[in-house]
Design a protein around this motif. Structure first.
Motif, PDB file in Angstrom:
ATOM      1  N   SER A 120       0.464  -1.517  -0.175  1.00 49.62           N
ATOM      2  CA  SER A 120      -0.103  -0.237  -0.627  1.00 49.62           C
ATOM      3  C   SER A 120       0.559   1.336   0.154  1.00 49.62           C
ATOM      4  O   SER A 120       0.585   2.400  -1.054  1.00 49.62           O
ATOM      5  CB  SER A 120      -1.116   0.262   0.815  1.00 49.62           C
ATOM      6  OG  SER A 120      -1.919  -1.197   0.987  1.00 49.62           O
ATOM      7  N   LEU A 121       1.922   1.025   0.676  1.00 51.26           N
ATOM      8  CA  LEU A 121       2.222   2.263   0.761  1.00 51.26           C
ATOM      9  C   LEU A 121       3.809   2.684  -0.610  1.00 51.26           C
ATOM     10  O   LEU A 121       3.587   3.492  -0.988  1.00 51.26           O
ATOM     11  CB  LEU A 121       4.038   2.289   1.775  1.00 51.26           C
ATOM     12  CG  LEU A 121       3.029   2.116   3.709  1.00 51.26           C
ATOM     13  CD1 LEU A 121       4.681   2.249   4.250  1.00 51.26           C
ATOM     14  CD2 LEU A 121       2.565   3.254   3.717  1.00 51.26           C
ATOM     15  N   CYS A 123       2.260   2.146  -2.974  1.00 53.60           N
ATOM     16  CA  CYS A 123       1.324   1.455  -4.894  1.00 53.60           C
ATOM     17  C   CYS A 123       1.411   3.681  -3.926  1.00 53.60           C
ATOM     18  O   CYS A 123       1.056   4.318  -4.887  1.00 53.60           O
ATOM     19  CB  CYS A 123      -0.781   1.501  -3.792  1.00 53.60           C
ATOM     20  SG  CYS A 123      -0.399  -0.133  -4.534  1.00 53.60           S
ATOM     21  N   GLY A 124       1.145   4.236  -2.886  1.00 55.13           N
ATOM     22  CA  GLY A 124       1.055   5.935  -3.246  1.00 55.13           C
ATOM     23  C   GLY A 124       2.256   6.404  -3.228  1.00 55.13           C
ATOM     24  O   GLY A 124       2.148   6.830  -4.178  1.00 55.13           O
ATOM     25  N   LEU A 125       3.525   5.689  -3.218  1.00 57.12           N
ATOM     26  CA  LEU A 125       4.963   6.220  -4.198  1.00 57.12           C
ATOM     27  C   LEU A 125       4.563   6.602  -5.160  1.00 57.12           C
ATOM     28  O   LEU A 125       5.028   7.901  -5.914  1.00 57.12           O
ATOM     29  CB  LEU A 125       6.113   5.707  -2.816  1.00 57.12           C
ATOM     30  CG  LEU A 125       6.626   5.780  -1.858  1.00 57.12           C
ATOM     31  CD1 LEU A 125       7.232   5.381  -1.820  1.00 57.12           C
ATOM     32  CD2 LEU A 125       6.670   7.313  -1.116  1.00 57.12           C
ATOM     33  N   GLN A 127       1.740   6.203  -7.015  1.00 56.60           N
ATOM     34  CA  GLN A 127       0.661   7.074  -7.813  1.00 56.60           C
ATOM     35  C   GLN A 127       1.523   8.510  -7.578  1.00 56.60           C
ATOM     36  O   GLN A 127       1.238   9.251  -8.776  1.00 56.60           O
ATOM     37  CB  GLN A 127      -0.450   7.385  -6.864  1.00 56.60           C
ATOM     38  CG  GLN A 127      -1.549   8.038  -6.856  1.00 56.60           C
ATOM     39  CD  GLN A 127      -2.414   7.423  -8.504  1.00 56.60           C
ATOM     40  OE1 GLN A 127      -2.588   5.700  -8.427  1.00 56.60           O
ATOM     41  NE2 GLN A 127      -3.126   7.642  -8.580  1.00 56.60           N
ATOM     42  N   ALA A 128       1.887   9.122  -6.076  1.00 57.49           N
ATOM     43  CA  ALA A 128       2.354  10.445  -5.979  1.00 57.49           C
ATOM     44  C   ALA A 128       3.303  11.266  -7.110  1.00 57.49           C
ATOM     45  O   ALA A 128       3.320  11.615  -7.427  1.00 57.49           O
ATOM     46  CB  ALA A 128       2.843  10.182  -4.631  1.00 57.49           C
ATOM     47  N   ARG A 129       4.378   9.941  -7.113  1.00 59.97           N
ATOM     48  CA  ARG A 129       5.716  10.355  -8.815  1.00 59.97           C
ATOM     49  C   ARG A 129       4.745  10.313  -9.757  1.00 59.97           C
ATOM     50  O   ARG A 129       4.796  11.188 -10.403  1.00 59.97           O
ATOM     51  CB  ARG A 129       6.430   8.969  -8.578  1.00 59.97           C
ATOM     52  CG  ARG A 129       7.006   8.696 -10.100  1.00 59.97           C
ATOM     53  CD  ARG A 129       7.367   7.817 -10.905  1.00 59.97           C
ATOM     54  NE  ARG A 129       6.451   6.375 -10.595  1.00 59.97           N
ATOM     55  CZ  ARG A 129       6.151   5.543 -10.682  1.00 59.97           C
ATOM     56  NH1 ARG A 129       7.237   4.778 -10.571  1.00 59.97           N
ATOM     57  NH2 ARG A 129       5.380   4.886 -10.850  1.00 59.97           N
ATOM     58  N   ALA A 131       1.618  11.985 -10.049  1.00 61.14           N
ATOM     59  CA  ALA A 131       1.130  12.896  -9.658  1.00 61.14           C
ATOM     60  C   ALA A 131       2.222  14.439  -9.049  1.00 61.14           C
ATOM     61  O   ALA A 131       1.477  15.393 -10.012  1.00 61.14           O
ATOM     62  CB  ALA A 131       0.431  13.242  -8.046  1.00 61.14           C
ATOM     63  N   VAL A 132       3.317  14.147  -9.305  1.00 61.04           N
ATOM     64  CA  VAL A 132       4.279  15.399  -8.757  1.00 61.04           C
ATOM     65  C   VAL A 132       5.578  15.384 -10.715  1.00 61.04           C
ATOM     66  O   VAL A 132       6.120  15.895 -10.739  1.00 61.04           O
ATOM     67  CB  VAL A 132       5.000  15.371  -8.131  1.00 61.04           C
ATOM     68  CG1 VAL A 132       3.624  15.407  -6.874  1.00 61.04           C
ATOM     69  CG2 VAL A 132       6.097  14.300  -7.594  1.00 61.04           C
ATOM     70  N   GLY A 134       7.468  13.098 -11.370  1.00 58.77           N
ATOM     71  CA  GLY A 134       8.708  12.671 -11.326  1.00 58.77           C
ATOM     72  C   GLY A 134       8.957  11.285 -12.011  1.00 58.77           C
ATOM     73  O   GLY A 134       8.170  10.924 -12.794  1.00 58.77           O
ATOM     74  N   GLU A 136      10.946   8.227 -10.946  1.00 58.38           N
ATOM     75  CA  GLU A 136      11.742   7.499  -9.361  1.00 58.38           C
ATOM     76  C   GLU A 136      11.102   6.314  -9.681  1.00 58.38           C
ATOM     77  O   GLU A 136       9.924   6.210  -9.941  1.00 58.38           O
ATOM     78  CB  GLU A 136      11.977   7.783  -8.474  1.00 58.38           C
ATOM     79  CG  GLU A 136      10.728   7.822  -7.892  1.00 58.38           C
ATOM     80  CD  GLU A 136       9.946   9.282  -7.931  1.00 58.38           C
ATOM     81  OE1 GLU A 136      10.388   9.554  -8.674  1.00 58.38           O
ATOM     82  OE2 GLU A 136       9.576   9.219  -6.674  1.00 58.38           O
TER      83      GLU A 136
END
Lengths: 578, 578
Positions: A120-121, A123-125, A127-129, A131-132, A134, A136
């Protein structure tokens, strides 16, 4: 040593395969050096050394993010990423945590100490990558044992619908902390036996891409595998077969004992720790083993940590079907014992304080709403100097505010055993018993009837000052009472026994000839026992002094420091109240 | 009507297939009669009528036990088992709950209202049956939507290792409350397309036996299927394909709207409920839809209940990738938003009070320990007359005692929007905002800066009596203040704004010229806000009067009764404090 020139993942990239194999040996020396001296997670860390080297070789850490599930397997990662002193130099051992810690290093992504969270963590990284904007890579590293946890399964299911790059490495060492439990492990076995080729595949059934590597301790094979999938545009499972305890014979042979071990002799693997001393865990284990013999309706449940409860393999063998390890599946365990109790069996679920946190809704809905007379024993509870991921501070607050749960906190060993006996044989309430941390001598007879729930025991009747000393804190309460007597006072000493509610009658009686109440509890004050007492007396002229832990995540703070900070000593308490 | 002679499952056994088909029609009339008048779960109950008839025909209920997951699909069961008045006779509607309720009937096994619990509960019943040497059959009935919940997946995994009879019916209507989310639903689709023959099978991968039935609304086929497996000696999955909303065209067409519907016109399917009135849900939805347009880092998360938040399909279409429904997977959602916030995105997770209970450990470990600046909005919170499985009383207690979480409770609409704006744009804390239940007019300017966390707003400075009126209770606090003024008093009125901690400075100031403090909160007092205030003032001479809900599971208690019981009125409060 090769390690002399390894200070970051970049340094790993300069090595050839032979050198990396050499590096693996040196890393194992560090792991054994630290764990043999101060204890720690031995066998999971030994098994993942090659994977860790390959990850840092293939990926661009710390830009690329690795999320270590439960972080029982981050030692090699720490040694590679600038923290080798924490393994080779005794003076630095306590500077480096046994879990991933972003404050220690930018190579660590999260504070992690509970299982089944990495997918889950990650998945969040990922998704945020996106979103911003990135670029990585994100890698979750999760052990097979952690897969049985609901959060991990929810995460895998969600990942199965994501349309972005994410790598989930399943480190399959054929074990949880103890042996694995759950039907999915038959599928992992099938996948291992077919070298990943079986059509029936849990991960594919979750919608995920999948690749298998048998040689999970072969650096060259790991690098080749990671190179192939590193730029994936969709979530992919990399199922690797590793050997828990690899490279150290005692850990390889006694994988469970070495999952987490106290200090040991590296030559022989013999523990230097004296396990013979009686404590609340051994007391409980012995009691339950006898109880099962007497009453075949009694079933003992745990979720993946039998060793921590002294339920070693030999004892489990004796208990047979009366011991049920559900695997890392605390939520399931609470619901299951609730249903068992409802149907007339006598289940006892024994969990650690930190992990019972995983079951709030099951305690509330499956258990308390249904008023099922199951018994829950909470161990490792109270103020201690544990890692901030494993504190025993919050279980009282969490459980005592759920209606219908009857919560008991014994003041000594005899009272504890009486409570346990009562709880198992009654059929009216869900009962929680919170184990004290240390056995204290209180030299007194205890009451053994708990049918009148939420009634406190007045141990000594006095006047002016009343001390409500809960559970483990009873000894301190006695000491405060004695000190007050030496100051010419005649205090009342109360053993509340229950922390689920106030005893209105006993408290109302105190109003007649008392002006001050002291509450002592072995947990967070916020939402806890003392606050209930303070609320009760709120509209009266009674002054209430509450002593317990602050609402905070402590991290390896020495016990004496904590007790000093929380004013938990006779002198401090007297200074404040007089 | 055939139903005239159906009063128990035995009566169903006397019918032939044609009669049972007729019975199905009559049952649907009852479902529509009740739900069209008082609202309720329409489409899930319509879809499961034939299954329910077949179950009572084949199995020996109530000796054999059926566990209804989330019990959104128990209406036909209730109609068959002696409770048809609750569906056909308006005078009895409020006597029969919309959820399974053992106090209503021995045919109901558990109080259930949260999803994903049935498999674990059924495992417990099966295990206990063996422990007490019973011989009843145990059946869990779980919808496909509930499968994504961690507890259900833990339960399936555990069941996959059990060696005893247990039947798990997966009612696959191709929907959750809204559409399904998660990779496993691709597998269910594959299984439907191959009539259960695909090798890759989630349930088999969990170690379970498996059988498929395409005609899930065909009573004859269902009976044949159940007869074949009813005496299974191992856990078996019966995967049936049903149609949500079967037999009523509007519900069949608008499955999501009719999952749970307010009263409607049976002829047309048109709702009789006025959805146009502004409330905190629509306010939040509108705000977030604008925010997403302004800031592409904002992502809105929910776990399976978008409709309850007014995020209807049209709005979700506009939000596009910025709205993420994780499915029924609250634990995953909390971990995922924590990681997203850590990586610089701005996730907002919007859950209902009752369901946030499923995430204590994720709030503590994944979010709070990592201090990730994610935003959580808690809806449906506060004292209400909901079913005992859906109370909004406990979220404050649960969340406010976890370190690092900053918890906000707005006193009016303007303050709420300011809090939301602040929370999304700050990057220091995990922030929880608790939605009030109704929009009140308070006619005052609000402060819009919340950087000084845990500081209260002194709205009116007075003396002697101070009122701390939290969130939804602010209006009552104002009214109490006005009444006190009419009594010649000059009270201080405080809008605490934060319920995560005490504002020591403001409270200490009160000690100078106040003798009484009143706290008002819209939740359980036990472990809540008022107790923190009472503890702070415990050692002083300040008298503290706390008002809020008792620690109890209410069940459809009218709001005015609850407010009376809890003394939440100007008159009662004045009577108590003066």
């Amino acid at each position: 040593m090769l390690l002399d020139r390894i200070n970051s993942s970049n340094d790993v990239k300069k090595l050839n395969i032979d050198e990396m194999n050499e590096l693996a040996k040196e890393i194992r020396l560090g792991i054994l050096n630290r764990t043999s001296k101060i204890g720690g997670h031995v066998s999971p860390n030994l098994g993942i050394v090659e994977t860790t080297i390959a990850l840092h070789y293939v990926f661009d850490t710390p830009k690329d993010k690795i999320v270590f599930d439960v972080s029982h397997q981050c030692y090699a990662h720490k040694i590679i990423t600038g923290r080798k002193e924490g393994f080779f130099n005794e003076a630095y051992f306590d500077k480096i945590s046994g879990f991933t810690a972003p404050l220690e290093s930018e190579y660590d992504t999260f504070v992690v100490g509970h299982t089944s969270t990495s997918v889950s963590l990650a998945c969040g990284l990922a998704q945020a990558r996106d979103a911003v904007k990135g670029n990585e890579r994100v890698i979750a590293l999760i052990g097979d044992g952690s897969l049985s946890g609901g959060e991990a399964l929810e995460g895998l299911d969600f990942a199965g619908e994501m349309k972005t790059g994410l790598i989930i490495i399943v480190n399959d060492n054929e074990m949880s902390i103890a042996e694995n439990h759950g039907g999915l492990y038959k599928n992992l076995q099938l996948l291992r036996e077919t070298k990943g080729k079986a059509e029936c595949n849990l991960f594919k059934a979750m919608g995920l891409e999948y690749t298998y590597l048998e040689e999970g301790n072969n650096i060259k094979a790991l690098i080749d595998t990671f190179e192939k999938i590193k730029d994936t545009k969709v979530p992919v499972i990399v199922h690797i077969h590793t050997n828990k305890g690899q490279g150290y014979l005692p850990a390889d042979q006694y994988k469970e004992m070495f999952h987490f071990n106290m200090p040991f002799d590296v030559e022989t693997g013999q523990s230097n720790f004296d396990f013979s001393k009686e404590n609340y865990n051994s007391l409980t284990a012995n009691y339950l083993m006898n109880k099962v013999k007497e009453d075949e309706k009694v079933y003992i449940f745990n979720a993946g940590t039998p060793g921590a409860l002294t339920l070693t393999p030999d004892k489990r063998a004796i208990l047979g079907k009366h011991f049920i390890d559900v695997g890392i599946a605390e939520e399931h365990a609470v619901a299951m014992v609730s249903a068992m109790a409802k149907r007339g069996a006598k289940p006892v679920l024994w969990l650690l304080s930190s992990f019972i946190q995983r079951t709030y809704d099951q305690l509330s809905q499956d258990l308390a709403l249904n008023n099922s007379p199951a018994v829950i024993i909470v161990g490792w509870a109270g103020i201690n100097s544990a890692d901030m991921t494993h504190l025993g501070l919050f279980d009282m607050t969490m459980m005592s505010n759920i209606p219908n749960l009857v919560c008991l906190s014994p003041s000594n060993k005899e009272e504890y055993l009486a409570m346990l006996d009562w709880a198992i044989d009654q059929n009216k309430h869900p009962v929680v018993i919170r184990l004290p941390q240390t056995i204290t001598k209180t030299n007194r007879d205890v009451k053994t009837d708990f049918d009148n729930i939420n009634t406190y025991e007045v141990v000594e009747k006095g006047s002016d000052i009343a001390i409500l000393a809960l559970g483990q804190m009873f000894e301190l309460g006695q000491n405060v009472a004695n000190a007050l007597k030496q100051n010419g006072k005649n205090p009342t000493l109360i053993n509340p026994r229950f922390y689920s509610d106030v005893d209105e009658k006993t408290l109302t009686d105190l109003l007649k000839n008392h002006s001050k109440v002291i509450t002592l509890e072995d947990g967070s004050l916020s939402g806890g026992f003392g606050e209930k007492i303070a609320r009760f007396f709120g509209p009266t002229s009674m002054k209430v002094f509450t002593f317990g832990a602050n609402k905070e995540f402590n991290n390896h703070v020495p016990l004496d420091e904590l007790f000093k900070k929380y004013h938990l000593s006779v002198d401090e308490i007297l200074k404040i109240i007089l």
